[in-house]
Design a protein around this motif. Sequence first.
Motif, mmCIF file in Angstrom:
data_model
loop_
_atom_site.group_PDB
_atom_site.id
_atom_site.type_symbol
_atom_site.label_atom_id
_atom_site.label_comp_id
_atom_site.label_asym_id
_atom_site.label_seq_id
_atom_site.Cartn_x
_atom_site.Cartn_y
_atom_site.Cartn_z
ATOM 1 N N VAL A 45 0.851 -1.201 0.000
ATOM 2 C CA VAL A 45 0.000 0.000 0.000
ATOM 3 C C VAL A 45 0.885 1.249 0.000
ATOM 4 O O VAL A 45 0.640 2.208 -0.732
ATOM 5 C CB VAL A 45 -0.937 0.009 1.232
ATOM 6 C CG1 VAL A 45 -1.693 1.329 1.309
ATOM 7 C CG2 VAL A 45 -1.907 -1.149 1.174
ATOM 8 N N GLU A 68 1.636 6.886 -6.632
ATOM 9 C CA GLU A 68 0.526 7.751 -7.032
ATOM 10 C C GLU A 68 0.734 9.193 -6.607
ATOM 11 O O GLU A 68 0.229 10.103 -7.262
ATOM 12 C CB GLU A 68 -0.791 7.221 -6.460
ATOM 13 C CG GLU A 68 -1.198 5.854 -6.983
ATOM 14 C CD GLU A 68 -1.431 5.832 -8.491
ATOM 15 O OE1 GLU A 68 -1.842 6.866 -9.029
ATOM 16 O OE2 GLU A 68 -1.181 4.793 -9.118
ATOM 17 N N ASN A 69 1.407 9.423 -5.513
ATOM 18 C CA ASN A 69 1.667 10.797 -5.092
ATOM 19 C C ASN A 69 2.605 10.786 -3.880
ATOM 20 O O ASN A 69 2.169 10.638 -2.745
ATOM 21 C CB ASN A 69 0.365 11.513 -4.740
ATOM 22 C CG ASN A 69 0.554 13.007 -4.675
ATOM 23 O OD1 ASN A 69 1.597 13.487 -4.219
ATOM 24 N ND2 ASN A 69 -0.425 13.743 -5.127
ATOM 25 N N LEU A 77 1.059 11.819 4.842
ATOM 26 C CA LEU A 77 0.129 10.965 5.578
ATOM 27 C C LEU A 77 0.849 10.005 6.522
ATOM 28 O O LEU A 77 0.226 9.142 7.128
ATOM 29 C CB LEU A 77 -0.745 10.169 4.606
ATOM 30 C CG LEU A 77 -1.765 11.009 3.836
ATOM 31 C CD1 LEU A 77 -2.497 10.160 2.833
ATOM 32 C CD2 LEU A 77 -2.748 11.666 4.796
ATOM 33 N N GLN A 109 -4.094 16.660 -3.820
ATOM 34 C CA GLN A 109 -3.100 15.684 -4.246
ATOM 35 C C GLN A 109 -3.615 14.276 -4.001
ATOM 36 O O GLN A 109 -3.056 13.540 -3.196
ATOM 37 C CB GLN A 109 -1.804 15.857 -3.438
ATOM 38 C CG GLN A 109 -1.199 17.223 -3.466
ATOM 39 C CD GLN A 109 -0.368 17.446 -4.710
ATOM 40 O OE1 GLN A 109 -0.211 16.544 -5.513
ATOM 41 N NE2 GLN A 109 0.141 18.640 -4.879
ATOM 42 N N PRO A 110 -4.696 13.880 -4.690
ATOM 43 C CA PRO A 110 -5.195 12.519 -4.450
ATOM 44 C C PRO A 110 -4.234 11.479 -5.017
ATOM 45 O O PRO A 110 -3.428 11.799 -5.893
ATOM 46 C CB PRO A 110 -6.516 12.504 -5.223
ATOM 47 C CG PRO A 110 -6.333 13.505 -6.308
ATOM 48 C CD PRO A 110 -5.443 14.578 -5.740
ATOM 49 N N PHE A 111 -4.327 10.265 -4.492
ATOM 50 C CA PHE A 111 -3.658 9.144 -5.152
ATOM 51 C C PHE A 111 -4.568 8.774 -6.318
ATOM 52 O O PHE A 111 -5.569 8.086 -6.131
ATOM 53 C CB PHE A 111 -3.496 7.964 -4.198
ATOM 54 C CG PHE A 111 -2.719 8.300 -2.953
ATOM 55 C CD1 PHE A 111 -1.438 8.801 -3.039
ATOM 56 C CD2 PHE A 111 -3.271 8.111 -1.700
ATOM 57 C CE1 PHE A 111 -0.712 9.111 -1.893
ATOM 58 C CE2 PHE A 111 -2.559 8.418 -0.557
ATOM 59 C CZ PHE A 111 -1.278 8.917 -0.654
ATOM 60 N N GLY A 163 -4.676 6.854 -8.872
ATOM 61 C CA GLY A 163 -4.987 5.496 -9.303
ATOM 62 C C GLY A 163 -5.808 4.717 -8.278
ATOM 63 O O GLY A 163 -6.287 3.625 -8.573
ATOM 64 N N ASP A 213 -9.036 4.307 -5.492
ATOM 65 C CA ASP A 213 -10.356 4.880 -5.302
ATOM 66 C C ASP A 213 -10.379 5.692 -4.001
ATOM 67 O O ASP A 213 -9.419 5.672 -3.220
ATOM 68 C CB ASP A 213 -11.471 3.822 -5.394
ATOM 69 C CG ASP A 213 -11.435 2.807 -4.270
ATOM 70 O OD1 ASP A 213 -11.005 3.174 -3.157
ATOM 71 O OD2 ASP A 213 -11.847 1.658 -4.493
ATOM 72 N N ARG A 223 -11.970 5.514 -1.266
ATOM 73 C CA ARG A 223 -11.891 4.809 0.003
ATOM 74 C C ARG A 223 -10.451 4.391 0.307
ATOM 75 O O ARG A 223 -9.965 4.566 1.429
ATOM 76 C CB ARG A 223 -12.805 3.585 -0.069
ATOM 77 C CG ARG A 223 -12.961 2.835 1.218
ATOM 78 C CD ARG A 223 -14.179 1.925 1.089
ATOM 79 N NE ARG A 223 -14.407 1.183 2.298
ATOM 80 C CZ ARG A 223 -13.885 -0.011 2.527
ATOM 81 N NH1 ARG A 223 -13.101 -0.568 1.644
ATOM 82 N NH2 ARG A 223 -14.155 -0.637 3.658
ATOM 83 N N ASP A 224 -9.766 3.866 -0.711
ATOM 84 C CA ASP A 224 -8.376 3.466 -0.507
ATOM 85 C C ASP A 224 -7.493 4.670 -0.193
ATOM 86 O O ASP A 224 -6.547 4.572 0.591
ATOM 87 C CB ASP A 224 -7.839 2.732 -1.736
ATOM 88 C CG ASP A 224 -8.320 1.288 -1.795
ATOM 89 O OD1 ASP A 224 -8.801 0.800 -0.762
ATOM 90 O OD2 ASP A 224 -8.225 0.658 -2.866
ATOM 91 N N VAL A 250 -5.246 4.779 3.307
ATOM 92 C CA VAL A 250 -3.805 5.040 3.443
ATOM 93 C C VAL A 250 -3.549 5.941 4.654
ATOM 94 O O VAL A 250 -2.641 5.679 5.452
ATOM 95 C CB VAL A 250 -3.235 5.683 2.153
ATOM 96 C CG1 VAL A 250 -1.797 6.137 2.364
ATOM 97 C CG2 VAL A 250 -3.302 4.697 1.001
ATOM 98 N N GLY A 251 -4.378 6.965 4.805
ATOM 99 C CA GLY A 251 -4.220 7.863 5.949
ATOM 100 C C GLY A 251 -4.359 7.130 7.276
ATOM 101 O O GLY A 251 -3.584 7.340 8.208
ATOM 102 N N ARG A 297 -8.715 12.309 4.158
ATOM 103 C CA ARG A 297 -7.434 11.633 4.317
ATOM 104 C C ARG A 297 -6.686 12.160 5.529
ATOM 105 O O ARG A 297 -6.113 11.399 6.299
ATOM 106 C CB ARG A 297 -6.592 11.864 3.062
ATOM 107 C CG ARG A 297 -6.395 10.636 2.276
ATOM 108 C CD ARG A 297 -5.553 10.820 1.045
ATOM 109 N NE ARG A 297 -4.980 12.139 0.845
ATOM 110 C CZ ARG A 297 -4.306 12.472 -0.247
ATOM 111 N NH1 ARG A 297 -4.126 11.597 -1.204
ATOM 112 N NH2 ARG A 297 -3.808 13.677 -0.385
#
Lengths: 360, 306
Positions: free
Chosen positions: A201, A208-209, A216, B113-115, B117, B119, B121-122, B126-127, B176
């Motif tokens: 993950v 992705e960023n 985070l 700055q979303p991830f 790729g 969704d 919820r994912d 991550v947060g 997030r």
Amino acid sequence: MATHAPARDPLAGTGAAGVRRESREWLWSLLAGVAILAAIALVPLSGDDAALSLWTLIVMFCVLAQGWNFIGGYAGYAAFGNVVFFGIGAEAVALTLLNGGPFWLGLLLGTLAAGLFAFLLGLPVLRLRGHYFAIATLGIAEALGELVAAKAIGGPGGEVSLTPPDLDFHIANTLFFYGFLALSLLTLLGTAWLARSRFGVALVAIRENEEAAEALGIPTFWYKVGAFVLSALPTALAGGLYAYWFLSLQPTGEGGVFDVGYSVSMVLMTFLGGAGTIVGPLIGGIIIEYLVQTTTVAFGDIHGQLLGALIILVTIFLPQGLIRLVRELTVSPAGVKLSYTRRFTEGVRRVQRFIASNGI
Amino acid sequence: MSSASSRPTASSPSGSPDATPDANAAPILALDAVTKRFGGLPAVDDLSFAVRPGEVLGIIGPNGAGKSTLIGLIGGALAPTSGVITYAGRAIADLPPHRRAHLGIARTFQIAQPFVGLDVRDNVIVGALFGRRGLRRPEAARVADEVLERVHLTHKAMLKGDQLTVADRKRLEMARALATNPRLLLLDEVMAGLTPTEVAQAVELIRAINRDGVTVLVVEHIMRAIKGVSDRILVLHHGRKIAEDLPDEVLADPKVIEAYLGERYARQRAAEREGAATSAATGAATSAADADTDAAEEPEWKGGLA
């Protein structure tokens, strides 16, 4: 927020549905990978030595692509020098055998050396991003190959000739084939584990960023170093197997164990199949290496050009890889239930739009 | 918009006791003479201020005032050229962003700055996996669902990060950051680009987060929104602090009006105030003037101070 609430309220379950879809895809990927390898495992039954050596080479390239997938596919760092780990693995086996040591020791030393090298190399180069990282890794692989040649490690010009194992030729080749196959299976399982782990993950988040990932709470630098080391291990093992299987090694030039061509293949195979997917590199490796080997035989003079054309086509039309193409064509967007035909036509539309967005 | 136009006072029913900042408590965040230069140009210049636990501190300033730089300095994306940043009693200026996240500092990005790729919820999971809590997968998923509910993104949980509208991207940024379970939340223009209704919702959400005991630092361009949500407001101009006070005081400060709207407007407004003060009660006049500012300010600062 009432304006955003849908008319019906089927949403309580969407999260769980997402998890189900995700784990279904994970399971299917893993099963597909195991099934592919199981099918390949039948090749020696044909008793055809040419087919055996062809598929040994194919599986070896699959391992290289699977190894590259950790750093290039999951973490999204375009390492163009991963052949350096292949070379280290090969050289370690060659030097161990030349000094009368056992094969397994060579494999072990090569793997440890490559892992350590990836760690030490990662400390400076993983602070670089994008093109700079790619160029730095490319340079290191070239430099190490030249060093081995210049210092005449293992023989004049770094060229090594090994004594074959004390086994029947056919049996030895079959064993090497299964060795590569086991390595590929192990890497597949490792990838499947990674895809479900915190580590995985974190790598995807970095890809992705990276800035958001760091904000985070992901120690991005150390995860990248970890991915680099992880990608070095199967690559070095493949190099070690290759050295004892192929018996004659040269450090540089085409087919040399530090040849950048290997790095290019890893990248291409991973992207064709699907970077950052469980089974993509395996599929990409099989398709490309099979094509390379058969076109080398059929069109010896122009196989390089054919490969070049394939790279261009993949970059333009399949930058997301075959696995993602399958996903786009079969999965309903946003978990909305659609008929299979509708999903497919929607998928085709999305893929067309995606290709168009590249300016084609 | 009435709910957004004024901060509830201490006596209002929506303010619970633990949300009220304690003036005597040690600051959760303190900046001491912090300077950040980019190639010799100071973006943040000799800035000192303190944030009390449980407080909502608003930070405003024209474009280029150094607001986002300040968020970067506190969040750790940027290292100060000089000065000391103290968080919960420890100097943090040398810590990388992920360590600060573990300590409970969460930020949003001005440009979401979303991830892409993953969704929605994912993105939030991550947060929860890596933030202050560092949860395991099942709990992280549960927290993500709660947080999505809270920011009203549940029905978009399956969309990819790049399929969202601007407003939803801002919500995702909030979600997030919240999933990391922060003690100090840094919000970088989460209300910019939202409709008035969405701004009101965002204000309500920030208040609710604050009621849960989270200290919030809100960087914002929208005067109306920040006034509604902040206990105090700090004004930056050319990287320097030009005012730090209660919202009403700050927004009436001639220096602030001048920085935002230009000298000519400041003079004009001062004249209006004089006129109004003679004809009506002061309170009513002030709120009328405020309403005027609200109507006029947005196009003006976007065009004039870019």
